[in-house]
Design a protein around this motif. Structure first.
Motif, PDB file in Angstrom:
ATOM      1  N   SER A 166       0.935  -1.289   0.068  1.00 15.68           N
ATOM      2  CA  SER A 166      -0.001  -0.138  -0.019  1.00 15.68           C
ATOM      3  C   SER A 166       0.729   1.237   0.018  1.00 15.68           C
ATOM      4  O   SER A 166       0.346   2.382   0.154  1.00 15.68           O
ATOM      5  CB  SER A 166      -0.995  -0.057   1.329  1.00 15.68           C
ATOM      6  OG  SER A 166      -0.395   0.188   2.525  1.00 15.68           O
ATOM      7  N   VAL A 167       2.292   1.037  -0.269  1.00 12.33           N
ATOM      8  CA  VAL A 167       2.923   2.308  -0.259  1.00 12.33           C
ATOM      9  C   VAL A 167       2.337   3.235  -1.366  1.00 12.33           C
ATOM     10  O   VAL A 167       2.275   2.562  -2.670  1.00 12.33           O
ATOM     11  CB  VAL A 167       4.220   1.803  -0.433  1.00 12.33           C
ATOM     12  CG1 VAL A 167       5.293   3.079  -0.917  1.00 12.33           C
ATOM     13  CG2 VAL A 167       4.979   1.286   0.615  1.00 12.33           C
ATOM     14  N   PRO A 168       2.294   4.399  -1.253  1.00 11.73           N
ATOM     15  CA  PRO A 168       1.772   5.365  -2.258  1.00 11.73           C
ATOM     16  C   PRO A 168       2.605   5.277  -3.444  1.00 11.73           C
ATOM     17  O   PRO A 168       3.862   5.356  -3.466  1.00 11.73           O
ATOM     18  CB  PRO A 168       1.602   6.638  -1.607  1.00 11.73           C
ATOM     19  CG  PRO A 168       1.769   6.358   0.129  1.00 11.73           C
ATOM     20  CD  PRO A 168       2.559   5.255   0.023  1.00 11.73           C
ATOM     21  N   GLU A 169       1.798   5.381  -4.644  1.00 17.29           N
ATOM     22  CA  GLU A 169       2.738   5.313  -6.020  1.00 17.29           C
ATOM     23  C   GLU A 169       3.628   6.554  -5.970  1.00 17.29           C
ATOM     24  O   GLU A 169       4.660   6.368  -6.551  1.00 17.29           O
ATOM     25  CB  GLU A 169       1.774   5.363  -7.239  1.00 17.29           C
ATOM     26  CG  GLU A 169       1.013   4.061  -7.466  1.00 17.29           C
ATOM     27  CD  GLU A 169       2.018   2.910  -7.579  1.00 17.29           C
ATOM     28  OE1 GLU A 169       2.969   3.312  -8.567  1.00 17.29           O
ATOM     29  OE2 GLU A 169       1.816   1.831  -7.109  1.00 17.29           O
ATOM     30  N   GLN A 170       3.083   7.820  -5.433  1.00 19.76           N
ATOM     31  CA  GLN A 170       4.031   8.974  -5.739  1.00 19.76           C
ATOM     32  C   GLN A 170       5.268   8.841  -4.826  1.00 19.76           C
ATOM     33  O   GLN A 170       6.538   9.282  -5.234  1.00 19.76           O
ATOM     34  CB  GLN A 170       3.374  10.498  -5.171  1.00 19.76           C
ATOM     35  CG  GLN A 170       3.180  10.269  -3.864  1.00 19.76           C
ATOM     36  CD  GLN A 170       1.654  10.593  -3.529  1.00 19.76           C
ATOM     37  OE1 GLN A 170       0.727   9.815  -3.980  1.00 19.76           O
ATOM     38  NE2 GLN A 170       1.115  11.342  -2.534  1.00 19.76           N
ATOM     39  N   LEU A 171       5.234   8.214  -3.437  1.00 24.46           N
ATOM     40  CA  LEU A 171       6.600   7.515  -2.959  1.00 24.46           C
ATOM     41  C   LEU A 171       7.351   6.588  -3.750  1.00 24.46           C
ATOM     42  O   LEU A 171       8.658   7.062  -3.816  1.00 24.46           O
ATOM     43  CB  LEU A 171       5.993   6.895  -1.563  1.00 24.46           C
ATOM     44  CG  LEU A 171       7.341   6.574  -0.594  1.00 24.46           C
ATOM     45  CD1 LEU A 171       7.633   8.106  -0.034  1.00 24.46           C
ATOM     46  CD2 LEU A 171       6.483   6.048   0.503  1.00 24.46           C
ATOM     47  N   TRP A 172       6.825   5.628  -4.071  1.00 23.51           N
ATOM     48  CA  TRP A 172       7.370   4.751  -5.053  1.00 23.51           C
ATOM     49  C   TRP A 172       8.413   5.537  -6.038  1.00 23.51           C
ATOM     50  O   TRP A 172       9.307   5.315  -6.443  1.00 23.51           O
ATOM     51  CB  TRP A 172       6.591   3.607  -5.646  1.00 23.51           C
ATOM     52  CG  TRP A 172       7.487   2.478  -6.133  1.00 23.51           C
ATOM     53  CD1 TRP A 172       7.802   2.363  -7.188  1.00 23.51           C
ATOM     54  CD2 TRP A 172       8.154   1.358  -5.484  1.00 23.51           C
ATOM     55  NE1 TRP A 172       8.556   1.317  -7.762  1.00 23.51           N
ATOM     56  CE2 TRP A 172       8.855   0.644  -6.435  1.00 23.51           C
ATOM     57  CE3 TRP A 172       8.383   0.910  -4.232  1.00 23.51           C
ATOM     58  CZ2 TRP A 172       9.769  -0.364  -6.165  1.00 23.51           C
ATOM     59  CZ3 TRP A 172       9.322  -0.135  -3.788  1.00 23.51           C
ATOM     60  CH2 TRP A 172       9.641  -0.705  -4.962  1.00 23.51           C
ATOM     61  N   ALA A 173       7.319   6.466  -6.753  1.00 21.35           N
ATOM     62  CA  ALA A 173       7.843   7.149  -8.010  1.00 21.35           C
ATOM     63  C   ALA A 173       9.071   8.049  -7.569  1.00 21.35           C
ATOM     64  O   ALA A 173       9.970   8.198  -8.540  1.00 21.35           O
ATOM     65  CB  ALA A 173       6.870   7.982  -8.487  1.00 21.35           C
ATOM     66  N   GLY A 174       8.980   8.535  -6.440  1.00 24.27           N
ATOM     67  CA  GLY A 174      10.150   9.502  -6.077  1.00 24.27           C
ATOM     68  C   GLY A 174      11.304   8.628  -5.489  1.00 24.27           C
ATOM     69  O   GLY A 174      12.350   9.221  -5.340  1.00 24.27           O
ATOM     70  N   LEU A 175      11.271   7.399  -5.561  1.00 20.22           N
ATOM     71  CA  LEU A 175      12.410   6.652  -4.709  1.00 20.22           C
ATOM     72  C   LEU A 175      13.520   6.714  -5.719  1.00 20.22           C
ATOM     73  O   LEU A 175      14.771   6.889  -5.214  1.00 20.22           O
ATOM     74  CB  LEU A 175      11.852   5.283  -4.373  1.00 20.22           C
ATOM     75  CG  LEU A 175      12.773   4.325  -3.387  1.00 20.22           C
ATOM     76  CD1 LEU A 175      12.885   5.005  -2.158  1.00 20.22           C
ATOM     77  CD2 LEU A 175      11.986   3.192  -3.144  1.00 20.22           C
ATOM     78  N   PRO A 176      13.680   6.332  -6.701  1.00 18.36           N
ATOM     79  CA  PRO A 176      14.657   6.122  -7.761  1.00 18.36           C
ATOM     80  C   PRO A 176      15.566   7.785  -7.770  1.00 18.36           C
ATOM     81  O   PRO A 176      16.836   7.570  -7.392  1.00 18.36           O
ATOM     82  CB  PRO A 176      14.323   6.170  -9.217  1.00 18.36           C
ATOM     83  CG  PRO A 176      13.058   5.359  -9.016  1.00 18.36           C
ATOM     84  CD  PRO A 176      12.439   5.928  -7.632  1.00 18.36           C
TER      85      PRO A 176
END
Length: 151
Positions: free
Chosen positions: A34-44
């Motif tokens: 359930s990690v928000p997509e925006q958090l995942w997208a900012g990870l790289p």
């Protein structure tokens, strides 16, 4: 076990994930699906700023088997493709990745579900390989090799 490092999406920030990556004692950072997509997208970008090379396994289609796993690794890394089309070839391939980043490598695997469902043995062996590569690269080069996976 590795599940001990699973985190709730409610309490996460990019900084907290980076701190978890910096721990040399944990080769895998487990994130809640359930990690928000925006958090995942900012990870790289956050990982690059922190001094890591990033190998992102995301793609248009899910990784469903050994062949697609190997293809995704070779398509997204800056090294020649694995010599052999098996997991031992993947291990050698990952050990040969350049050590040109200050902190090491992070592999992002956002959608492991299909691989786990279709070929759990390959998924489990992948985890073992990544742990071996992490330990080897850290011992030899003092650089990390981490997997961040949503599970």
């Amino acid at each position: 076990m590795l599940e001990d490092y699973k985190y709730s999406a409610m309490s996460l920030s990019l900084g907290q994930i980076i701190l978890r990556v910096e721990d040399p004692g944990t080769p895998v950072v487990w994130l809640d699906p359930s990690v928000p997509e925006q958090l995942w997208a900012g990870l790289p970008a956050a990982l690059h700023r922190a001094g890591y090379s990033v190998l992102n396994l995301d793609g248009d289609t899910p990784i469903a088997d050994l062949a697609s796993l190997l293809e995704r690794f070779s398509a997204n890394a800056s090294a020649p493709a694995p010599v052999s089309a098996d997991l031992s070839g993947l291990r050698q391939y990952l050990l040969r990745l350049p050590n040109d980043s200050h902190m090491g490598w992070v592999v992002l695997f956002r959608n492991p579900e299909q691989l786990r469902q279709n070929d759990e043995a390959t998924f489990e062996e992948l985890l073992e390989i990544l742990e071996f590569v992490h330990e080897s690269r850290y011992e030899i080069h003092q650089r990390l090799f981490k997997l961040i996976v949503r599970d």
